[in-house]
Design a protein around this motif. Structure first.
Motif, mmCIF file in Angstrom:
data_model
loop_
_atom_site.group_PDB
_atom_site.id
_atom_site.type_symbol
_atom_site.label_atom_id
_atom_site.label_comp_id
_atom_site.label_asym_id
_atom_site.label_seq_id
_atom_site.Cartn_x
_atom_site.Cartn_y
_atom_site.Cartn_z
ATOM 1 N N GLN A 189 0.820 -1.216 0.000
ATOM 2 C CA GLN A 189 0.000 0.000 0.000
ATOM 3 C C GLN A 189 0.845 1.253 0.000
ATOM 4 N N GLN A 190 2.039 1.233 0.524
ATOM 5 C CA GLN A 190 2.999 2.337 0.558
ATOM 6 C C GLN A 190 2.555 3.500 1.423
ATOM 7 N N LEU A 191 1.301 3.858 1.435
ATOM 8 C CA LEU A 191 0.775 4.873 2.334
ATOM 9 C C LEU A 191 -0.720 4.691 2.399
ATOM 10 N N HIS A 192 -1.331 5.304 3.404
ATOM 11 C CA HIS A 192 -2.791 5.341 3.429
ATOM 12 C C HIS A 192 -3.239 6.616 4.120
ATOM 13 N N LEU A 193 -4.465 7.006 3.845
ATOM 14 C CA LEU A 193 -5.056 8.198 4.427
ATOM 15 C C LEU A 193 -5.927 7.798 5.608
ATOM 16 N N ASP A 194 -6.027 8.665 6.592
ATOM 17 C CA ASP A 194 -6.916 8.465 7.738
ATOM 18 C C ASP A 194 -7.906 9.624 7.791
ATOM 19 N N PHE A 195 -9.167 9.301 8.029
ATOM 20 C CA PHE A 195 -10.217 10.306 8.134
ATOM 21 C C PHE A 195 -10.970 10.115 9.449
ATOM 22 N N ASP A 196 -11.172 11.189 10.198
ATOM 23 C CA ASP A 196 -12.035 11.163 11.376
ATOM 24 C C ASP A 196 -13.479 11.255 10.929
#
Length: 127
Positions: free
Chosen positions: A72-79
């Motif tokens: 995945q190399q990176l991922h985003l996080d959302f509240d």
């Protein structure tokens, strides 16, 4: 020397389609210079804030989460306020919910239409 993060860009096969998904998910407007090669979301013309970009890559292969055949190399996080409601809304917009959910009571892993994993979480109270 101060460095300021100004943008995050995701590789994909179809920048406009992925930008549309995140536009519908976040409400951020499509950047006026978006096209078939590179699209982005920004808070508005000349506005400061994080720019979310999507660039076309020939032969794009989506991450194979949770396996690491294609990392995945990176991922985003959302509240979000409500994990179940947010998950249902994103699936209706075209996201998928993988069967592997490490801590579904605390956060949810969701895959965007291009296969990028991202996480939804409820904000934790300040200590």
């Amino acid at each position: 020397m101060l460095m300021t993060l100004t943008a995050v860009t995701l590789d994909c096969a179809d920048p406009l389609a992925l930008a549309d998904f995140y536009h519908r998910a976040t409400g951020l407007p499509l950047h006026e210079r978006s096209d078939a090669e590179f699209a982005g979301l920004a808070r508005g013309p000349g506005a400061s804030g994080l720019f979310l970009g999507f660039q076309r890559v020939d032969g794009y292969r989506p991450p194979s989460w949770p396996a690491q055949d294609v990392p995945q190399q990176l991922h985003l996080d959302f509240d979000v306020d409500d994990l179940d409601a947010a998950t249902d809304r994103l699936v209706a917009l075209g996201a998928t919910l993988p069967s592997v959910q490490p801590h579904p009571e605390r956060w949810r892993v969701v895959l965007d239409p291009a296969g990028h994993p991202f996480c939804l979480t409820t904000p934790r109270p300040a200590p």
